[in-house]
Scaffold this active site. Structure first.
Site, PDB file in Angstrom:
ATOM      1  N   GLU A   1       0.811  -1.218   0.000  1.00  0.00           N
ATOM      2  CA  GLU A   1       0.000   0.000   0.000  1.00  0.00           C
ATOM      3  C   GLU A   1       0.845   1.269   0.000  1.00  0.00           C
ATOM      4  O   GLU A   1       0.338   2.358  -0.274  1.00  0.00           O
ATOM      5  CB  GLU A   1      -0.915   0.008   1.232  1.00  0.00           C
ATOM      6  CG  GLU A   1      -2.012  -1.048   1.227  1.00  0.00           C
ATOM      7  CD  GLU A   1      -3.132  -0.736   0.249  1.00  0.00           C
ATOM      8  OE1 GLU A   1      -3.079   0.331  -0.395  1.00  0.00           O
ATOM      9  OE2 GLU A   1      -4.054  -1.568   0.121  1.00  0.00           O
TER      10      GLU A   1
ATOM     11  N   GLU B   1       6.922 -22.110   7.716  1.00  0.00           N
ATOM     12  CA  GLU B   1       7.341 -21.174   8.750  1.00  0.00           C
ATOM     13  C   GLU B   1       8.323 -21.799   9.740  1.00  0.00           C
ATOM     14  O   GLU B   1       8.896 -21.115  10.577  1.00  0.00           O
ATOM     15  CB  GLU B   1       6.141 -20.642   9.520  1.00  0.00           C
ATOM     16  CG  GLU B   1       5.481 -21.656  10.436  1.00  0.00           C
ATOM     17  CD  GLU B   1       4.275 -21.077  11.172  1.00  0.00           C
ATOM     18  OE1 GLU B   1       4.219 -21.272  12.398  1.00  0.00           O
ATOM     19  OE2 GLU B   1       3.420 -20.448  10.530  1.00  0.00           O
TER      20      GLU B   1
END
Length: 310
Positions: A87, A118
């Site tokens: 963004e 992960e």
């Protein structure tokens, strides 16, 4: 820190007494319960206000010296980091490399669960090496439960390279410790759905990242008042916003604002400098560059020099 295989003691994994009868509630009762629990995110942000402010200061300073900001996470935490990074270019006209999101599993993990990836700290370290992180950079590790090996591997590698490191977690430090330079704990308590950290933990993390990145950009002169004067004019909606910003901050009509915007190369900040100083595009660009892109500083300096020379 306890064995990473044993996570039942973590705050994010505990059972929420308020939702013990979750499967027996009506739809309205579910909405009310979620609403009450989500309200705790505000208190969590307030409790971490000092640490968040320190993170803003450290990051803004790093970026002013040519550094970059990296978010590192897995699953929901990784997606939130990538989202916040993505963004920044349209909102603040920053280059894509300035704020980057690193997620375990890469781009494919954005749309498909890949939580097994992960568990490899070496992958986190490799991601840091691949991006040539240096002492100028800031690396923010995001892990709701605080134990994600991918994140800890990345933070350790970043520390070894001299980067500023920040941990954002939703468990208290006595449950999971850190060697990061800054330690931000967003304690929202157990989830409505036990262990589902995409809920309150995800919400409060998104709030914290909003505050961090937006405040850093404010400190970097990307905002005038509360207007996004560095908005990238890349579509009709943003073109309309650019025109409204120019109209709001000047006495120009929409047509005049449109002409000025085009004259500036569709750069709102430069258009305002040109309007307020009477400078041409190249001169306005130079003035902004002299003040590291800070619109207010540039205009105040121009006005001060004009008054002294009059």
């Amino acid at each position: 820190m306890k064995n990473l295989e044993e996570r039942g003691h973590l705050l994010t994994e505990q059972i929420n007494p308020a939702s013990q009868k979750l499967d027996q509630l009506t739809s309205l009762e579910l909405v009310d319960l979620f609403n009450r629990e989500d309200a705790k995110t505000l208190s969590a942000i307030a409790a971490a206000r000092i640490e968040l402010a320190q993170a803003i200061d450290r990051t803004a300073l790093a970026l002013s010296r040519g550094g970059r900001l990296f978010y590192v996470g897995a699953g929901t935490s990784g997606r939130l980091g990538v989202l916040d990074a993505a963004e920044c270019p349209p909102t603040f006209c920053t280059p894509p490399e300035l704020v980057q999101g690193i997620i375990a599993g890469g781009a494919g993990a954005l749309v498909r669960s890949s939580e097994d990836l992960e568990d490899k700290p070496e992958d986190g370290a490799e991601a840091i090496a691949h991006r040539h992180v240096t002492e100028l950079d800031v690396v923010v590790g995001i892990t709701a439960g605080g134990t994600t090996p991918f994140v800890h591997g990345a933070l350790q590698a970043a520390r070894q390279r001299g980067a500023t490191t920040i941990l954002i977690a939703c468990v208290p430090s006595e449950q999971v410790s850190t060697e990061a330079d800054l330690d931000i704990r967003l304690l929202v308590g157990p989830e409505v759905l036990a262990g589902s950290t995409r809920l309150k933990a995800g919400t409060v993390t998104k709030m914290a990242l909003n505050i961090l990145s937006t405040s850093v950009m404010v400190r970097r002169g990307k905002v005038y008042g509360n207007r996004m004067v560095d908005v990238a004019v890349t579509n009709k909606k943003l073109h309309d916003r650019a025109l409204r910003i120019l109209q709001d901050l000047t006495s120009l009509s929409r047509e005049e604002a449109g002409y000025l915007l085009e004259l500036s190369g569709r750069q709102v900040k430069l258009a305002l400098v040109m309007h307020w100083t009477g400078l041409g595009k190249e001169e306005g660009d130079r003035l902004l560059a002299q003040h590291q892109g800070d619109l207010r500083s540039a205009v105040q300096s121009w006005n001060h020099n004009t008054m002294e020379n009059s």
